[in-house]
Design a protein around this motif. Structure first.
Motif, mmCIF file in Angstrom:
data_model
loop_
_atom_site.group_PDB
_atom_site.id
_atom_site.type_symbol
_atom_site.label_atom_id
_atom_site.label_comp_id
_atom_site.label_asym_id
_atom_site.label_seq_id
_atom_site.Cartn_x
_atom_site.Cartn_y
_atom_site.Cartn_z
ATOM 1 N N UNK A 39 34.923 58.201 83.430
ATOM 2 C CA UNK A 39 34.759 57.063 83.874
ATOM 3 C C UNK A 39 36.423 56.691 83.263
ATOM 4 N N UNK A 40 36.948 55.521 84.360
ATOM 5 C CA UNK A 40 37.856 54.650 83.823
ATOM 6 C C UNK A 40 37.850 53.505 84.046
ATOM 7 N N UNK A 41 39.287 52.481 83.575
ATOM 8 C CA UNK A 41 39.459 51.471 83.465
ATOM 9 C C UNK A 41 40.336 50.405 83.100
ATOM 10 N N UNK A 42 39.996 49.477 83.137
ATOM 11 C CA UNK A 42 41.108 47.931 82.334
ATOM 12 C C UNK A 42 40.063 47.400 81.149
ATOM 13 N N UNK A 43 40.732 46.790 80.144
ATOM 14 C CA UNK A 43 40.651 46.044 79.091
ATOM 15 C C UNK A 43 41.833 45.469 78.857
ATOM 16 N N UNK A 44 41.364 44.383 78.840
ATOM 17 C CA UNK A 44 42.025 43.028 78.579
ATOM 18 C C UNK A 44 41.679 42.117 76.983
ATOM 19 N N UNK A 45 42.318 42.173 76.520
ATOM 20 C CA UNK A 45 42.079 41.448 74.879
ATOM 21 C C UNK A 45 42.291 40.137 74.761
ATOM 22 N N UNK A 46 41.244 39.874 75.840
ATOM 23 C CA UNK A 46 40.641 38.124 76.126
ATOM 24 C C UNK A 46 39.252 38.814 77.040
ATOM 25 N N UNK A 47 39.050 36.972 76.740
ATOM 26 C CA UNK A 47 37.720 36.522 77.463
ATOM 27 C C UNK A 47 38.409 35.951 78.946
ATOM 28 N N UNK A 48 38.163 36.874 80.053
ATOM 29 C CA UNK A 48 38.469 36.078 80.935
ATOM 30 C C UNK A 48 37.531 35.038 82.424
ATOM 31 N N UNK A 49 36.334 35.389 81.763
ATOM 32 C CA UNK A 49 34.970 34.829 82.756
ATOM 33 C C UNK A 49 34.586 33.729 81.685
ATOM 34 N N UNK A 50 33.650 33.914 80.749
ATOM 35 C CA UNK A 50 33.799 32.749 79.479
ATOM 36 C C UNK A 50 34.532 31.864 79.255
ATOM 37 N N UNK A 51 35.783 32.662 79.285
ATOM 38 C CA UNK A 51 36.850 31.778 78.364
ATOM 39 C C UNK A 51 36.126 31.375 76.373
ATOM 40 N N UNK A 52 35.836 31.962 76.459
ATOM 41 C CA UNK A 52 35.857 32.244 74.733
ATOM 42 C C UNK A 52 36.356 33.415 74.162
ATOM 43 N N UNK A 99 36.604 48.421 68.976
ATOM 44 C CA UNK A 99 37.475 48.771 67.837
ATOM 45 C C UNK A 99 39.040 49.020 68.003
ATOM 46 N N UNK A 100 40.161 49.260 69.660
ATOM 47 C CA UNK A 100 41.088 49.735 70.051
ATOM 48 C C UNK A 100 41.280 48.483 69.926
ATOM 49 N N UNK A 101 40.384 47.033 70.505
ATOM 50 C CA UNK A 101 41.058 45.891 70.590
ATOM 51 C C UNK A 101 41.168 44.592 69.339
ATOM 52 N N UNK A 102 40.527 45.345 68.247
ATOM 53 C CA UNK A 102 41.038 45.002 66.911
ATOM 54 C C UNK A 102 42.458 45.514 66.964
ATOM 55 N N UNK A 103 42.186 47.215 66.626
ATOM 56 C CA UNK A 103 43.289 47.761 66.590
ATOM 57 C C UNK A 103 44.604 47.192 67.274
ATOM 58 N N UNK A 104 45.018 46.756 68.451
ATOM 59 C CA UNK A 104 46.052 46.296 68.738
ATOM 60 C C UNK A 104 46.389 44.695 68.224
ATOM 61 N N UNK A 105 45.625 44.369 67.975
ATOM 62 C CA UNK A 105 45.850 42.982 67.726
ATOM 63 C C UNK A 105 46.333 43.133 66.058
#
Length: 592
Positions: free
Chosen positions: A434-447, A519-525
């Motif tokens: 399985x594969x995909x894309x992660x963006x480190x922000x909320x693009x849908x609810x803007x939260x 956890x990846x998102x936290x590490x990137x930040x």
């Protein structure tokens, strides 16, 4: 439907909620329409593929099933709730002067153009679209030439390459659900204005129905693409030998290699053991090889564009001249010296020749510039197996920087197209389940959260298929935006290339995999210093990933660029009024 069920139960025990909570609930109600459409299309995909080839009317089967089901009256109730919720919160969707609800603004922006309806048959024949068109598409597509604005039936894919390009250029992008097609058919061929605000509000109007003062603002503003704004950085061409991933780092980006390779090296340094083996061919290798009959490709491209600008020939002749240069580049033979270097490094990094595949990716000096990301523009050739084929593919990938689609998109922003140089990233194929894309922000609810789109197989979510899109919220909860309802998945073929196999139904990511992404998102930040946009605000990161046996593998990281929001908000405020922040409560007894 667990999310929908939980939302209904919550509302049924309350007598009043805040306007914000009411609005968010209404959005969840409307998501169900797409979930059902996706399920029907998934269930009957194989049969419809065969019958539609015999009779195009079979393509309407899914819609006919839905109209005869309980979801049809449900959608009408959800529409009224959405209208009420939007009124309470101050958001307005307008479709040719009528309030509308079956709209989802995927990307803020503003566009003027002729409305054009594109059919499935048009897509199968690779229809030609132009910059001055606002197009209505029957489905999300993997490739799209530059257009003024996009409206797509279905939930869309927030993180596909096409959507990322729309964000780069401030192209408004809207997902349509149960909107009546006849509304568009009546307006086809007319000049329209499409606007999407940062709050998600959408407006599609006839240009002539807009007041004269607003029309003047639109036609004299940045509503149409601006040409040749960005300087092309000059790379260092002195390095002309392959570079292993362990030697790649962010300081090389745009100078020695492109940002894909530089960022991958940085990922490898910061996340050891989670990045596939790779090496890069720097810009100097490209410059050294692309000389045709003692004349550099750069000079040929420059002379061609100068003649075009001086009216030496028309646009079609320009395209043909560039295509001739591109064809000559594909025929280049890799030098014996470079082949010897590559064979030695590839055996060390990847293994014995023929025992592995490579993703061979173009990586230019005009990607990830301030205000521009070239996501998906140049070619990636997937899973190339065999030494001879791998060597022959490198010139093909070099040539992709001159593809008509890449040139069309870049011409919106770049001053000197002849200064585009290609490096190449050779990355060992990973048989991701399985594969995909992660963006480190909320693009849908803007939260506060991260947005994740995932599909089964390799290359998931980036090509526009109906991926599982979720928002992982900061409080530990999540919101399902769309399900992975693509009936087939890409897998690596042993002999090379990609094969298609049936894809499973249901949720793609497990609870543990979602936690790994959190956890990846936290590490990137923590590990990355954010790039900043034109407003000096930090940009979110766009990360491509895969899972093999539940273990996370990283393929790419780049900043997410967005344009055009400020102008859209300004014009929308003048037309429909500035949205006031809603802080009142809504009586559910009255609402229902």
């Amino acid at each position: 439907f667990g999310l929908l069920d939980e939302t209904l139960k919550k509302l049924l025990v309350l007598t009043e909620v805040s306007a914000e909570e009411y609005y968010e609930a209404s959005r969840i109600f409307n998501l169900a329409n797409n979930w059902v459409i996706g399920s029907v299309r998934y269930t009957f995909a194989e049969s419809l593929l065969r019958y539609t080839a015999l009779n195009s009317k079979a393509a309407k089967f899914a819609e006919d099933i839905i109209r005869g089901s309980v979801i049809f009256p449900y959608a009408e109730v959800a529409r009224h709730i959405s209208l009420d919720a939007q009124t309470n919160i101050g958001i307005q969707h307008l479709l040719f002067n009528q309030p509308a609800t079956a709209l989802l603004g995927l990307n803020p922006g503003l566009a003027i153009g002729k409305l054009r309806i594109v059919t499935d048959e048009d897509l199968s024949h690779k229809v030609t679209l132009s910059r001055d068109e606002v197009v209505v598409l029957p489905q999300t597509v993997s490739e799209l030439p530059p257009v003024a604005g996009v409206l797509t039936y279905g939930e869309g894919n927030l993180l596909s390459h096409v959507q990322m390009l729309a964000r780069n250029f401030g192209i408004p992008n809207v997902a349509l659900t149960t909107t009546n097609p006849s509304l568009f058919q009546k307006m086809e061929g007319q000049d329209v204005v499409l606007m999407v605000g940062t709050d998600g509000s959408v407006m599609l109007q006839s240009l002539k129905s807009i007041s004269e003062d607003i029309r003047e603002l639109l036609t004299t503003s940045q509503a149409k693409p601006q040409l040749a704004q960005l300087e092309v950085p000059s790379p260092d061409l002195s390095i002309d030998t392959p570079i292993a991933i362990s030697e790649l780092h962010k300081e090389l980006s745009g100078k020695i290699v492109g940002p894909k390779a530089a960022n991958l090296g940085e990922l490898n340094r910061l996340f050891p053991g989670r990045v596939a083996p790779a090496l890069a061919l720097p810009f100097g290798v490209y410059a050294k090889h692309v000389n045709i009959n003692q004349v550099s490709a750069k000079k040929r491209i420059k002379d061609t564009y100068e003649k075009y600008r001086n009216n030496g020939f028309d646009e079609q002749e320009l395209i043909q001249h560039i295509e001739n240069i591109r064809t000559d580049i594909t025929k280049i033979k890799i030098s014996s010296n470079l082949q010897a270097q590559l064979i030695m490094m590839m055996q060390s990094l990847f293994g014995e020749p023929g025992s592995y595949g490579l993703f061979i990716r173009s990586d230019t000096n005009v990607e990830d510039l301030p205000g521009f990301t070239g996501a998906g523009l140049s070619e990636t050739v997937a899973n190339v197996v065999g030494l001879d084929m791998q060597m022959a593919t490198i010139p093909r990938v070099w040539s992709s920087v001159l593809s008509p689609r890449a040139l069309a998109w870049r011409s919106n922003l770049l001053k000197k197209p002849e200064e585009v140089y290609a490096s190449v990233l050779l990355m060992k194929s990973v048989a991701a389940e399985k594969s995909g894309v992660l963006v480190t922000s909320d693009l849908f609810a803007k939260g506060q959260g991260i947005t994740v789109s995932t599909a089964w197989g390799v290359g998931g979510a980036v090509s526009g298929e109906a991926a599982e899109t979720i928002v992982l919220l900061e409080d530990g909860t999540e919101m399902l935006v769309s399900e992975a309802k693509t009936p087939y998945q890409r897998q690596l073929a042993p002999q090379g290339g990609i094969t298609w196999l049936p894809a499973a139904d249901g949720a793609v990511l497990t609870a543990d995999e979602k936690q790994q992404l959190r956890s990846l998102s936290e590490e990137i930040h923590a590990k990355y210093q954010s790039m900043r946009g034109p407003d000096n605000q930090p940009l979110p990161w766009d990360v491509e990933f895969g899972f093999v046996n539940g273990e996370l593998t990283l393929f790419q990281i780049r900043p997410l660029i967005e344009r055009g929001q400020a102008l859209a908000d300004k014009v929308l405020a003048q037309i429909v009024g500035k949205r006031q922040i809603a802080n009142h409560t809504v009586s559910l007894n009255e609402a229902f």
